[in-house]
Design a protein around this motif. Structure first.
Motif, PDB file in Angstrom:
ATOM      1  N   ASN A 120       5.373 -24.884 -12.550  1.00  0.00           N
ATOM      2  CA  ASN A 120       5.287 -26.069 -13.413  1.00  0.00           C
ATOM      3  C   ASN A 120       4.255 -27.089 -12.922  1.00  0.00           C
ATOM      4  OD1 ASN A 120       6.513 -27.635 -11.338  1.00  0.00           O
ATOM      5  ND2 ASN A 120       8.569 -27.251 -12.141  1.00  0.00           N
ATOM      6  N   GLY A 121       3.531 -26.743 -11.852  1.00  0.00           N
ATOM      7  CA  GLY A 121       2.446 -27.588 -11.382  1.00  0.00           C
ATOM      8  C   GLY A 121       2.847 -28.705 -10.442  1.00  0.00           C
ATOM      9  N   TYR A 122       4.164 -28.851 -10.180  1.00  0.00           N
ATOM     10  CA  TYR A 122       4.615 -29.956  -9.346  1.00  0.00           C
ATOM     11  C   TYR A 122       4.142 -29.795  -7.897  1.00  0.00           C
ATOM     12  CZ  TYR A 122       7.769 -33.092  -6.857  1.00  0.00           C
ATOM     13  OH  TYR A 122       8.284 -34.064  -6.041  1.00  0.00           O
ATOM     14  N   PHE A 123       4.143 -28.559  -7.395  1.00  0.00           N
ATOM     15  CA  PHE A 123       3.763 -28.343  -6.004  1.00  0.00           C
ATOM     16  C   PHE A 123       2.305 -28.743  -5.770  1.00  0.00           C
ATOM     17  CE2 PHE A 123       2.354 -25.705  -2.406  1.00  0.00           C
ATOM     18  CZ  PHE A 123       3.299 -26.088  -1.466  1.00  0.00           C
ATOM     19  N   ASP A 124       1.438 -28.417  -6.715  1.00  0.00           N
ATOM     20  CA  ASP A 124       0.030 -28.790  -6.558  1.00  0.00           C
ATOM     21  C   ASP A 124      -0.157 -30.301  -6.594  1.00  0.00           C
ATOM     22  OD1 ASP A 124      -0.878 -26.185  -6.315  1.00  0.00           O
ATOM     23  OD2 ASP A 124      -1.067 -25.899  -8.472  1.00  0.00           O
ATOM     24  N   LYS A 125       0.689 -30.992  -7.353  1.00  0.00           N
ATOM     25  CA  LYS A 125       0.632 -32.458  -7.345  1.00  0.00           C
ATOM     26  C   LYS A 125       1.046 -33.010  -5.984  1.00  0.00           C
ATOM     27  CE  LYS A 125       1.416 -33.116 -12.306  1.00  0.00           C
ATOM     28  NZ  LYS A 125       2.294 -33.704 -13.335  1.00  0.00           N
ATOM     29  N   LEU A 126       2.044 -32.369  -5.363  1.00  0.00           N
ATOM     30  CA  LEU A 126       2.458 -32.808  -4.029  1.00  0.00           C
ATOM     31  C   LEU A 126       1.333 -32.631  -3.016  1.00  0.00           C
ATOM     32  CD1 LEU A 126       6.115 -31.447  -3.719  1.00  0.00           C
ATOM     33  CD2 LEU A 126       5.401 -33.829  -3.884  1.00  0.00           C
ATOM     34  N   LEU A 127       0.528 -31.592  -3.202  1.00  0.00           N
ATOM     35  CA  LEU A 127      -0.576 -31.356  -2.277  1.00  0.00           C
ATOM     36  C   LEU A 127      -1.626 -32.462  -2.338  1.00  0.00           C
ATOM     37  CD1 LEU A 127      -1.144 -27.509  -2.723  1.00  0.00           C
ATOM     38  CD2 LEU A 127      -0.061 -28.677  -0.790  1.00  0.00           C
ATOM     39  N   LEU A 128      -1.635 -33.215  -3.450  1.00  0.00           N
ATOM     40  CA  LEU A 128      -2.596 -34.313  -3.598  1.00  0.00           C
ATOM     41  C   LEU A 128      -2.104 -35.602  -2.954  1.00  0.00           C
ATOM     42  CD1 LEU A 128      -3.646 -33.730  -7.328  1.00  0.00           C
ATOM     43  CD2 LEU A 128      -4.846 -32.995  -5.253  1.00  0.00           C
ATOM     44  N   THR A 129      -0.841 -35.624  -2.550  1.00  0.00           N
ATOM     45  CA  THR A 129      -0.283 -36.815  -1.900  1.00  0.00           C
ATOM     46  C   THR A 129      -0.515 -36.740  -0.397  1.00  0.00           C
ATOM     47  OG1 THR A 129       1.911 -35.835  -1.512  1.00  0.00           O
ATOM     48  CG2 THR A 129       1.510 -36.856  -3.672  1.00  0.00           C
ATOM     49  N   ALA A 150      15.264 -20.307  -1.456  1.00  0.00           N
ATOM     50  CA  ALA A 150      14.275 -21.347  -1.162  1.00  0.00           C
ATOM     51  C   ALA A 150      12.917 -20.976  -1.740  1.00  0.00           C
ATOM     52  CB  ALA A 150      14.173 -21.554   0.347  1.00  0.00           C
ATOM     53  N   GLY A 151      12.554 -19.718  -1.602  1.00  0.00           N
ATOM     54  CA  GLY A 151      11.263 -19.280  -2.132  1.00  0.00           C
ATOM     55  C   GLY A 151      11.210 -19.353  -3.647  1.00  0.00           C
ATOM     56  N   GLN A 152      12.313 -18.973  -4.310  1.00  0.00           N
ATOM     57  CA  GLN A 152      12.333 -19.033  -5.771  1.00  0.00           C
ATOM     58  C   GLN A 152      12.247 -20.470  -6.255  1.00  0.00           C
ATOM     59  OE1 GLN A 152      13.749 -16.490  -8.378  1.00  0.00           O
ATOM     60  NE2 GLN A 152      14.541 -14.907  -7.027  1.00  0.00           N
ATOM     61  N   ASN A 153      12.869 -21.369  -5.524  1.00  0.00           N
ATOM     62  CA  ASN A 153      12.778 -22.786  -5.862  1.00  0.00           C
ATOM     63  C   ASN A 153      11.320 -23.258  -5.783  1.00  0.00           C
ATOM     64  OD1 ASN A 153      13.945 -25.310  -6.567  1.00  0.00           O
ATOM     65  ND2 ASN A 153      13.876 -25.952  -4.425  1.00  0.00           N
ATOM     66  N   LEU A 154      10.613 -22.788  -4.758  1.00  0.00           N
ATOM     67  CA  LEU A 154       9.204 -23.142  -4.603  1.00  0.00           C
ATOM     68  C   LEU A 154       8.357 -22.521  -5.716  1.00  0.00           C
ATOM     69  CD1 LEU A 154       6.921 -24.445  -3.030  1.00  0.00           C
ATOM     70  CD2 LEU A 154       6.883 -22.443  -1.531  1.00  0.00           C
ATOM     71  N   VAL A 155       8.671 -21.284  -6.119  1.00  0.00           N
ATOM     72  CA  VAL A 155       7.934 -20.637  -7.198  1.00  0.00           C
ATOM     73  C   VAL A 155       8.026 -21.461  -8.475  1.00  0.00           C
ATOM     74  CG1 VAL A 155       7.881 -18.640  -8.742  1.00  0.00           C
ATOM     75  CG2 VAL A 155       8.062 -18.301  -6.278  1.00  0.00           C
ATOM     76  N   VAL A 161       9.735 -18.547   1.608  1.00  0.00           N
ATOM     77  CA  VAL A 161       8.773 -19.573   1.218  1.00  0.00           C
ATOM     78  C   VAL A 161       7.345 -19.068   1.425  1.00  0.00           C
ATOM     79  CG1 VAL A 161       7.838 -21.828   1.889  1.00  0.00           C
ATOM     80  CG2 VAL A 161      10.294 -21.554   1.529  1.00  0.00           C
ATOM     81  N   GLY A 162       7.111 -18.371   2.537  1.00  0.00           N
ATOM     82  CA  GLY A 162       5.785 -17.810   2.786  1.00  0.00           C
ATOM     83  C   GLY A 162       5.387 -16.791   1.734  1.00  0.00           C
ATOM     84  N   VAL A 163       6.339 -15.941   1.346  1.00  0.00           N
ATOM     85  CA  VAL A 163       6.062 -14.944   0.311  1.00  0.00           C
ATOM     86  C   VAL A 163       5.769 -15.638  -1.018  1.00  0.00           C
ATOM     87  CG1 VAL A 163       7.026 -13.033  -1.028  1.00  0.00           C
ATOM     88  CG2 VAL A 163       7.419 -13.153   1.439  1.00  0.00           C
ATOM     89  N   ALA A 164       6.524 -16.690  -1.334  1.00  0.00           N
ATOM     90  CA  ALA A 164       6.294 -17.431  -2.579  1.00  0.00           C
ATOM     91  C   ALA A 164       4.893 -18.013  -2.619  1.00  0.00           C
ATOM     92  CB  ALA A 164       7.341 -18.545  -2.724  1.00  0.00           C
ATOM     93  N   LEU A 165       4.433 -18.552  -1.502  1.00  0.00           N
ATOM     94  CA  LEU A 165       3.099 -19.137  -1.453  1.00  0.00           C
ATOM     95  C   LEU A 165       2.007 -18.076  -1.566  1.00  0.00           C
ATOM     96  CD1 LEU A 165       3.719 -21.714   1.403  1.00  0.00           C
ATOM     97  CD2 LEU A 165       3.204 -22.272  -0.974  1.00  0.00           C
ATOM     98  N   ARG A 166       2.282 -16.899  -1.029  1.00  0.00           N
ATOM     99  CA  ARG A 166       1.283 -15.828  -1.072  1.00  0.00           C
ATOM    100  C   ARG A 166       1.175 -15.192  -2.448  1.00  0.00           C
ATOM    101  NH1 ARG A 166      -2.150 -14.957   3.513  1.00  0.00           N
ATOM    102  NH2 ARG A 166      -1.008 -15.714   5.333  1.00  0.00           N
TER     103      ARG A 166
END
Length: 278
Positions: free
Chosen positions: A109-118, A99-104, A181-186
């Motif tokens: 690729n910038g998709y997660f930051d785009k989600l943060l704008l929604t 799960a964490g690698q998927n988030l990485v 997931v927490g480690v990926a975000l950190r």
């Protein structure tokens, strides 16, 4: 960027323009489905842990299966039911970084930051990844159970016992996925996220790994009694070996709450730390 990614982003944006937010469950479902589809496209991330867990199940049964008669609380041929929960937990640890690698990948690729704008809920963003990781473990558990049945596994509580084992495995997988997931975000690092699962790896040996807790001694018994994985193992083993034991099941559920709740809080604080850095 995949079509699914574009569709997901556009759907979230449209919902934001129309009514500010989607229902929370719809948000979680959408993000979970998107993460599951992404993981399905990278089976190489899942297969090694499944193979290793199945391999050790064969080795443990072949090596120690005949010892069941000399171990109190195990009937003849019951060692397979005793050791199978350990294989499931090993699979959850080995696959914890999925799960964490998927988030990485989403971060890179910038998709997660785009989600943060929604307008999507931050909890839904995390739960989508975590639930997808738990579903991976669910699939692994079903396969390991299938292998166990082919090897002669017999549950003392019938089909209900198998369902309890599956439920515990999913809750456990949720906790380990939350930590990755927490480690990926950190860290934003695939290597660090993959290695995160090894932090918990010693816990599988500081417990009643090959014999019941009562047969352990010294510092190892003390460590096992403090280890929450011990109580999850005992709950899973009890339904397979002896029958319904409400005390062990309740203790196992409480241990799952600890293992599942703390990593989710860690992932949530990691997300808040990341958004502050942005």
């Amino acid at each position: 960027m995949t079509t699914l990614t574009k569709d997901t982003t556009s759907t979230l944006s449209a919902q934001g323009n129309q009514q500010k937010t989607m229902p929370f469950l719809a948000q979680v479902s959408m993000m979970s489905w998107r993460s599951i589809v992404t993981l399905a496209r990278t089976p190489a991330a899942v297969l090694p842990s499944l193979f290793i867990s199945g391999f050790f199940l064969f080795i443990y049964e072949a090596t120690l299966g005949n010892a069941a008669d000399s171990i109190p609380g195990l009937s003849s041929g019951g060692y397979l039911a005793f050791i199978l929960p350990l294989s499931i937990i090993s699979a959850s640890l080995s696959g914890a970084g999925v799960a964490g690698q998927n988030l990485v990948r989403d971060i890179e690729n910038g998709y997660f930051d785009k989600l943060l704008l929604t307008p999507i809920s931050r909890s839904a963003l995390l739960l989508g990844q975590i639930i997808a990781g738990a579903m991976v473990l669910l699939l692994q558990t079903l396969i390991i159970l299938g292998v166990g049945l082919l090897m002669g596994l017999d549950s003392a509580t019938g089909v209900g016992g198998y369902l309890v084992v599956i439920a515990f495995s999913v809750i456990l997988g949720t906790g380990f996925a939350g930590f990755s997931v927490g480690v990926a975000l950190r860290t934003n690092s695939a290597a660090a996220t993959q290695g995160a699962g090894f932090i918990f790896f010693p816990l599988t040996f500081l417990t009643a790994t090959f014999v019941p807790v009562d047969l352990l001694g010294g510092w190892l018994k003390t460590a096992a009694q403090l280890n929450p994985i011990t109580y999850i193992l005992e709950a899973m083993r009890s339904v397979l070996l002896t029958g319904w034991d409400s005390e062990k099941l309740l203790t196992g559920v409480l241990a799952c709450v600890v293992i599942g709740g703390i990593p989710f809080l860690y992932s949530l604080t990691s997300l808040r730390a990341r958004t502050r850095r942005k």
